[in-house]
Every structure is written in structure tokens, then in C-alpha cells.
Scaffold this active site. Structure first.
Site, short mmCIF file in Angstrom:
data_model
loop_
_atom_site.label_atom_id
_atom_site.label_comp_id
_atom_site.label_asym_id
_atom_site.label_seq_id
_atom_site.Cartn_x
_atom_site.Cartn_y
_atom_site.Cartn_z
N ILE A 28 0.83 -1.20 0.00
CA ILE A 28 0.00 0.00 0.00
C ILE A 28 0.87 1.25 0.00
CG2 ILE A 28 -1.92 -1.15 1.19
CD1 ILE A 28 -1.11 0.51 3.69
N ASP A 29 2.13 1.13 0.46
CA ASP A 29 2.99 2.31 0.61
C ASP A 29 3.57 2.80 -0.71
OD1 ASP A 29 2.64 2.34 3.35
OD2 ASP A 29 4.30 0.97 3.70
N GLY B 200 2.93 5.21 5.90
CA GLY B 200 4.09 5.65 5.15
C GLY B 200 5.25 5.94 6.08
N HIS B 201 6.10 4.91 6.33
CA HIS B 201 7.22 5.11 7.25
C HIS B 201 8.32 5.94 6.62
CE1 HIS B 201 6.43 3.13 10.97
NE2 HIS B 201 5.89 2.11 10.35
N TYR C 265 -4.87 0.63 10.63
CA TYR C 265 -4.94 -0.59 9.83
C TYR C 265 -6.07 -0.63 8.82
CZ TYR C 265 -1.23 -2.57 12.57
OH TYR C 265 -0.01 -2.80 13.12
#
Lengths: 337, 337, 337, 337
Positions: A133-134, A177-178, A262
Site C-alpha cells: 500500500i505504501d 508511510g514510514h 490498519y
């Protein structure tokens, strides 16, 4: 030919659609046999493997998650204990040999691509498919799951507008988004965010405060702030909380935060993601048929192609400050920090 | 600089987002003035024009339809009555001169692009932006509105699966697309259609019957058939009705039809369409600022660019039989006729 | 007759639909004039009041939030400073007299009902309408906003199932409800929660752990836990975090939490809420026409009726342990603590 | 005890949630065995019956359609051929005896209730549960499926507003409801319909034309018309087509029609319907445990109760002209014909 397929890393909308694309193409067109490996690479270690038939595929196109299960097992990770790594490697090769798999199709994110590359290094035929997803897998313009996550986040931002304008508040929403701010950028722009903060772009809290006060002066006594979870904060605070506190301090505006969490990963994929997932699954099998192993499927523009796994491993795809949406957003008066 | 903006042809999700992108970029970055021309080219004939300010833009990003109104007026269409055409042309030039517009931004589909090209021919500075749910404007890979329409159609097909499998029926769904089958192709693939019929690909009703009976033999006593409204039929019947009757005759299966109709054009745009619309609106103004007139904004891969209006006018973008989704779909056992 | 209308307290889906119902009924049927009071009771203090016409009502039925704005101002709250309270009271009566309002219609939650009752006590004609996503206003079976909030929460829980089953995790989701667990109960049951915790029902963490381990033994190595924000915790921890930590400690299962937050209050109301809001708005005006003041509109079964404001003020409507959904849920094996 | 369960008549959202409610309550609380009878009463004729275990229930709560399949078989219908009817009756009793079912739970609409009553007449223990999107089963205030259908129809009407206002058109939408106009009434009111036509209320096309022209005079050159499929028309025309043609003739307005069709029956149930379905399923089993046979589960206000099947059979629940939403709608200026 006989193929094993596994899904590894965080779940994401579209994985099941990919499995369906892989299976239908393999079974219908190429008359290959497909086996499902359970729980990512752990299923290769533990030999948890079942044959997949057409009846396993009913309903998969629109179903979230992965019917194969997933895990974060990284069997080739460098361990302090070298003998453990060797043991795992041997166990995996053993399982693959036992089933006489001609290829392992690995569906996963950055970690999975690295593991897949290691698997290829030890002589296994591997094709991998990017899934996150990122949207931060290097080597593909877009990975499936991203459009669905952006959709969910945009819908959430839409909802916050009601509260922001009714209460004249600043609403801060934290999205996933890390390292990469793709979801924040796309959902922030699509949701009408006034301030959008990404890990890739340093921000100045005073400029953010100025932007909010500037809006007040133009008759808009409320603002929407979209932040990626990975932006730098102080004292280990979570992104949304940190930014909300700073904004309240800077501007005196009542500020509220929401952490989307989540729900960005779950549920039905969008039509866009279903088609991307289906295409990637099918092309993976085309490559298998052509015995072009050691490659990751990739989207370039509107074309599906592939890149060598060795080029992908260990990299992350970040947002550039010159990205069209950022340049465009700045022209429209959106503050990126 | 002073700009007029109009929307023409059928409504479609994302038009208002484009208007917002045009206005915010023009007002905020380039300090241009923007005027809204009502009801398409009719507003240029009748001088129905109002200034647009920041307060006009609230809520536009997610709003369906067009706040400027639209019409199907084609002032440069060849008339039997030549003097009428000349009168209209003069009236339009008069209105543009009166307001001293430096450029007219035209948002519309194929018909609008042709009119915009004519407007450029008579000496007006024009930038146009493609807009159509049908995705059939030549010169751009995708136009906004398409992803939203595909989304709505896919959601509808998802719903039909319940009835098809519970009742062991064939369900036929007709989606929009007179000449081009893009919506049928994308929603048919994303919705899990078993048979997908496009205007571009001739079909054989016997092969369709065989596909349905083949599914029965493989334990699937139901099928989903997705048809574009523009496929050829007999006796002036509508696409869904014709195909449903033929299938019932061929197979003896209970068959039901649904015509999705206008709900494909309405309501909130998807996040994808909002961002595409925003980018296209902004880039239109970049071109205005650079005085690059006579061009249509276009998406190529993931880049926004532009093409000469003169190349676009009069063309239609059709689905090729070699389109990746069709090749892929055939491999998966989907029948395209 | 001349009516003032205000909205007070937290925003909630359906307020604008109520305003539309009030205005259309008042203007069209009873030929009353309606004035909008901005930002709740603050607008009565500050005389921020504008006439509402038919054109103000376009699009209101489906729009979230409140076009009148809201605040948490409680002018009759007992202050340490008695003279301030008297001043506020005088200011409000002054504004109402100045505009010659025959009635004030107050839309709000529990706090608003109490303030409305005080307003009636000082001699103002008041009709109030209950509004809360929490469904905790005493005297009505359901308030609008609740069905929308349950809808959003259920959709979120649906999404968590993907991740829970793919990763074999426990997912804890915290929904709104400080004192009353209505949202947790309805969305927990509708979303297929395995454990549902409400402020009204004491829980035992060991029983929760047993329920999760019991599921594992029956072949379900994942669980969904739905908790109201108002359940008791230790050390000031938030509900979701506390329960997630305790479950991880008790069971050893990987457990993740999500706090749904403000997105439960925003966005378009469901069809159910739109109709309930419309009916309540219309009936409020029927009461005004009949000069039956000092009452709150109420839903009893499927009938709209009203109750004296004096009975409502200061009470909260809680979930009873004998509620049909709880008894039913327990029979089905769901753990309520 | 040993129970058989069947679903009969048209599919509708919430059937699977009911099956889950029945099974979980029966298995978990009462330790009964439950058997699934396939394809409605046909499964009793053909002895297509399988045991249901907990693993059959995964995912059922949110799944549209019915996993048991359905048919329109009415074994007790009076036939010209009396011996056939007797044969069918004997076959059914035979199957029930063979499996030693203590009760048959029948989920269905009006036709099913009548068949269930006949089954009770011949001595079978029967409990029935009402299920219909049309909400026309006599003896219950609401049946599950209705809220979902209204939701889908309202969403579609929302979308048509974009096109109606952008093009200044009249949009006519036809929703389900042969004899009863419940869906038209509830979705018409929730979707902001200007004219709403039900089978129960005679209409005058001139009054409809006047209403549309009246809107034009008040500055609203577009209208939304919601019609039930069962309103009377001429020459066998379908409702939407007939009304659209008449409106165009009366008013000269460009008018377009949409027939919503089968998508109203499919897909995920709303949270409201899931809870109603779950409760009805559970209470059916409570009645079985108490051996209170020959009854249909019913919702009265917010309470689940039951009514004798003999009272229900052969009746239809229609909209009364005094229905609160109609009275309220008329006050607001909505035209019901």
C-alpha cells in the site's frame, strides 16, 4: 510446469486478485499446476503447501487480505547465528526440491523482494510481484494496494472536512508511510488537505502555523493537515499527536488528531488495483513460461514489464520534491512544510 | 491575464475538481483572473459569464457534475444555414473581445475538442482539457471521469454476482460506451465478468453460449456478461436486452439484464480522478502562462503533457484487440466474443 | 411566525438534513420565516443571525456537518461567577426579543437538551431535536447520526478482518462512546466482532483471553475485539491500547489496535438517518405551529412523538445488559466481557 | 434437536447473516444440529441437504445472496394437475421424515410465507423468517434487505443530481416495488426526490408537470423523479419510460430515465440489515427451542416478536397514504402525484 506461490509481509488489497490472475493464467492457458505455500516463507520452511484448483479461486477478485496467509519470516536475514541461517536455507531448498517446483512466485513488499533475490542467488527460479500500500517498492511506477489505500484515506479526509468546518478546528490525520510519503501525498491532494507533510520533505512548524493563520485571514477558520506516520517528531511522539500539539501551540486553534491505522490495508481492492493485480499475476506466469527467472514484475506508465530482482533488492522508492503533484500543489497554495 | 473557463458535453466526475485546479493555480500562483462561462459554448453566445473567486471553490474537489453548467451547443457545426453559423461565430468573438479574455479554457469530450479546435482556427487563444467517462478522447492515455465510471460499474457488477450465483442465472449488464468499450473492458475485468463484449471486437453468439455451457460443465451454473451499449444488435434492440434474449435462446439459462445508465456519470470522483483532474487543470494554466495556445492537455504514462488541438479534433480512441487486458483476459479464459 | 434555529455540541451526520426538514416544512407549509443562528448558543449571545431562504437548502440533505456552525457554549452553566451567567442570560433574551422569535429550535445532544431546558425555564419558547452519534440522549429510541456512525464503524471492522485473518492476529478497534456503548454494540455485532466491550458491562480480562484461545482451539487463530472508548482502563491508558496490551500479555497473540476517531462523525448521512432527520425536523415545526413548546422530538418504535424537555435534561441513555442484541450475541458465543 | 433451513424466492442482502444467526445460536447455545436445504423448497423435493458446521459460516455476515441457493418452487401451489401437487407434498414429507427434522426454518418473502403456512398445515413444524427488499411482507414493520436496497437506491439518486443540475434536465429513476412503493418512498425521500410515485397513490401527470414547471419558476430548472416499477402505465410501457415520455410531453423539458434493476438486491447488507437479520435468525431458534411452531418472526418497533403464519399468508403490506413520510413530504412541497 509446477509452480509454488507465496505471499509475504503486510497484507494489502489486491493480493488475492493477483493469486487469481496467476492461477487462472497458469491453469487455463499454460496448463501448469499451481501450489499455494502458506504463511509466506515460513510455509517453505515448514512445508505447508496445498494444491490450488479452480474452486479455490471463487470470490478472490474482490476479497481483501490473502487466502494463503502471510508472515514476516525472512529466512535469509543475516543472523548472529550463522548455522540457523544455513539450516533455514537448506530446509527451503529441500521443500522446493521435494515438490519439484519449476518456479516460486513471491508476492510481497520491499522485504520480500530482498528475500526473493536471495532465493534466486541460491539457485531457485523466482519471479516476484510487488505488493504494498505504501508504493515504495523500487522498480515499479505503482504497486497494487496503493490506489485502494489512497481511496480509503481520501474518504476519511472527506469526512473530517465536516467536523473541521462545523467546529472551526484544525484536523490532523495520520496516514501510513514510514519512509515514503506516497499515501499522504496522493490522499492529501485528493482529499483537499491544506497542509501535507511527507517524510521526504523537511517541514518548519512556523510556516505551517503561518499557513493556518493565513487561511483564517482569508475567511477559512479551519484547516486539514495530512501527515505521513514517518515524519520526524520529538520525544518519540506519534506524528499526528506531535503535529497537533505544535499547531495548537503555534496558532491557538483547537486541533484534533486522527490516526487512520490498519483500515488502510484491509477490505476490497479498487477496480484500478484489481486490474493491476490481475495483469501483474498474468505477466508473472508469462515470464515463467518463457523461463525468464530472477525478475520482478513492474508497471512502467501503462505497460507491464519486469526488472531484474538484483536491481530491486535493498532499495526504497521515495517521493521526489519535484514530483508533479507537489509542484502543482504548491502553485495552488498547499503547504508542504 | 484574464481567463474564461467553460465546460461542455456530458457531465462527468472530476469536472469541478478541474475547475478548482485551474482557478487555484491561476489565482494563487499566476495572479490571473478567472471567469466562469455558463452552459458550455452557449454561455459565450449569450454572454452568461461571472467572475470566480476563492469562495466559489469550496467543496468542488469532491463534487460531481459541473458548477458552470453544460450544454451540447456546437456553434461551429456545419449548418444548412451558413448565415446562422457565421452569426454564432461573430457573437462568440464579440463576447470574448468584450471581456478581453486572454484565453478560453474548454473542458469537454470529443465534440468539445473539435469545437475548441475551430475556436482556435478563428483566432482565439484556447487550451482544452479532455473529460469523458468513456475514455475515448484521442491523444491522452486516460481522461478523468473514466476511473470513477469504472468504479461505479465494477461495484454494480459485484452486486450482480450475489443474484447470479444464488439463482443460478446469467446476468447481463450494459455499461456506457457507444463507440469505445473502455468501461466494459475495465469494469468487466475488475468485476469478474465471464463474457465481455466491446463495440471494437465482433462477437459470435454461439461462442458465447458455449462459454456459458462450458462454465456449467465446470461446476459454475451462472455467468456474468458485461456489454458496452454500442455493440451491434438486431432490430434496434438495446445491447443488454438483445444479448440476454440470445443467450436464453442459445443456452436455455434463465437470463436477466440490467442497464446501468446515468448513475455511471454522477457523484463524487475517485481519488485517482481528483488528482488527475487537479493536475490537468493546473497544467492548463501553466500553458496559458507560457502562451502555448491551441493545445489539449494529455496524460502520457504518468506524465502530464499536451498535444496540438488540430491533431485531436475528429478522432476517437478505441480499444485495440491487442490491449494487454484483453490478451491477459483471454489467457484466463474470459470470452470476448 | 418567526423561528430561530441553532445547532450545538459535536457535529454529526444528518444535522443539515434536519435543518432542511425544518426550513422546508416551515416555509412551504406553514409560511413561517426561519433564521439561522450561527455557532450554537454563542450566536444568540453575539447576535450572529441570518435569514434562511430556499436557496440556502440546496445539497443539504446529503451533506455532513452543519452549515450553521456549532460550539460547545453552555450559557446557563453554573459559573463560579454568577454575574457572568446573568449577563449571558440577559444577552440571549435580548437577542431573542430583538428578532421577535416565536420559537427557538435547538438541535443537539445531551448538553444541548439541558441548555434548551434552561432556556425554556427562563420563558423562551423552545423545541429541541436530539442529535448524537452516540445514541445516548434520553427519551428517544434512536437519534439520527447513530446509524451513520455505526455504518462507518462496521465498514472499518470489515476491513480489519482481512488483516486479522491474513496475519493470524488479534485486532482491537476503539469506537466512540464515553458513557454509552451503543456504537460498540451495534457495529461490533454488525462487523462480526468476537469480543465486544461496553462501558456498561464490567469485563474480566481472563475471560477475554479464554475466548481468544477458545477460538484458536476451534481453528480460528485470529479475533476481532471492538471496544467503546469509555471502558475503564488503568494508568490513564486509552481503551484500545490498554486492551491490546492486556490481550497480548494474556494470550501471547500478536495484537494490534486502531482508534477510529473523528471519521465516525463526518460525511454523508445514511438513508436511514436522512429520513429520521427529515421527519424530526418536520415534526418540530408541527409542534411550533401547535404552540406545544418546551418539548424534545423523539422516536418511539417507528413513530415520531415528543417528550417534555424537563424530563430529558440531565439524563443519559445507557445500554442495558438485557438488550436483545447482547442476549442474542451471548447465545451466538460472542464475549461481552 | 435437528433443524433444516432453506431460503426461497428472490435473493436479498442479509439472508446469509440470518443463516449465520440461526446456525450460531442453534449450535452454540442450544446444541442443535442444523442442515442446509439447497435451492429452496426444491431441495426438499430432491433431498439436496448437507450438514452445516461452524466452518461454513465464515464471512457470511457481510456476504450478499444466499449460500444455500434459492428457487421459486412453490410445491403447494394449486395445479391443474392435482396428482402432481400430491406427489410433491408426499416427496417433501418423505424427505423431512427421512432426516428426522424437528423443524424447518424457511427464509423468504410473501410467496415463501404462504408455502410455509401450507407446510405447517400438513403437519410440519415450521418457523419462518421474512426476507424481502420490497418490505411488503405483512406482519412485520421491516424486513431485512429493505434498508440495503434503500441505501443502494439512495446512492444512485444522489448520483443523478449531478447530471440533472449540470444539464438542467429531469431525471426519472425507477426502483423496485411491484405492488408496494416502500423503496420508492424511502429512497425518494432520502435522495431528495422532487416527485415520488408509488403504486398505492394514483397520480395525475398534469400535476407532475406543474410541479416541475413550478420548480423552474423558483429557479430550479431540473427535477428528480423517483418511481416504483409497479405504478400503472399505458401500452405496457415500463414505469420510467412512460413517466419520462409524459413529462417531456407535458413540460418540454429534456428528460432521461434510469432503471436501477437487479443491483438493488445484491451485495453486502448494511449494518442495520445485518443486525436485524442476526436477531431474527436467533429468535427463530429461540422459538424452535420453545416448540412454538407455525409462526413468522417479526419486528414490531424495536422488538423482535412473532405472528402466526396463518395470519400472514396471502397478504401484502402496502404504504398508506397517511404514512408519516408522505404527510411530511407533502408539507415540504414534494409531489406524490
Amino acid at each position: 510446469m509446477k509452480i509454488g506461490i507465496l505471499t509475504s509481509g503486510g497484507d494489502c488489497p489486491g493480493i488475492n486478485a493477483t493469486i487469481r490472475g496467476v492461477c487462472k493464467t497458469a491453469m487455463n492457458h499454460y496448463k501448469m499446476e499451481v501450489y499455494g505455500i502458506h504463511n509466506g516463507f515460513r510455509g517453505l520452511l515448514d512445508d505447508e503447501i496445498v494444491p490450488l484448483g479452480e474452486s479455490s479461486l471463487t470470490g478472490l477478485l474482490s476479497m481483501g487480505g490473502t487466502i494463503l496467509g502471510t508472515s514476516r519470516e525472512k529466512p535469509f536475514k543475516k543472523h548472529s547465528n550463522t548455522s540457523l541461517a544455513e539450516e533455514k536455507s537448506a530446509a527451503i531448498l529441500n521443500t522446493i526440491r521435494k515438490h519439484a517446483f519449476d518456479c516460486i512466485v513471491c508476492i510481497g513488499g520491499n522485504g520480500t523482494q530482498t528475500t526473493a533475490a536471495r532465493l534466486a542467488d541460491v539457485g531457485v527460479n523466482v519471479i516476484s510481484i510487488p505488493k504494498t500500500i505504501d508504493n515504495d517498492v523500487w522498480g515499479t511506477d505503482i504497486s497494487f494496494g496503493f490506489d485502494s489505500a489512497v481511496s480509503i484515506a481520501t474518504d476519511a479526509i472527506d469526512r473530517l472536512h465536516s467536523t473541521a468546518s462545523s467546529h472551526q478546528r484544525v484536523m490532523v490525520i495520520e496516514v501510513m508511510g514510514h519512509k515514503a510519503g506516497w499515501i499522504a501525498l496522493y490522499s492529501g491532494m485528493a482529499g483537499g488537505g491544506d497542509i501535507i507533510l511527507l517524510p521526504e520533505i523537511p517541514f518548519d512548524i512556523h510556516r505551517i502555523g503561518d499557513a493556518i493563520i493565513g487561511r483564517l485571514k482569508r475567511g477559512k477558520p479551519y484547516s486539514i493537515v495530512v501527515v505521513a506516520e514517518g515524519i520526524p517528531t520529538l520525544n518519540g511522539k506519534k506524528a499526528a499527536q506531535y503535529i497537533a500539539e505544535e499547531i495548537e501551540y503555534e496558532t491557538g486553534f483547537e486541533t484534533r488528531e486522527t490516526v487512520l491505522g490498519y483500515i488502510q490495508r484491509g477490505g476490497n481492492p479498487t477496480a484500478f488495483d484489481r486490474n493491476l493485480a490481475t495483469r501483474m499475476g498474468g505477466h508473472a506466469i508469462d515470464l515463467v513460461a518463457q523461463k525468464q527467472f530472477g525478475r520482478m514484475i513492474s508497471l512502467k506508465g501503462f505497460d507491464i514489464t519486469s526488472v531484474p530482482l538484483s536491481e530491486v533488492a535493498g532499495k526504497v522508492r521515495l517521493v521526489s520534491e519535484n514530483h508533479d503533484l507537489i509542484v502543482q500543489g504548491r502553485h495552488m497554495g498547499i503547504c508542504f512544510g
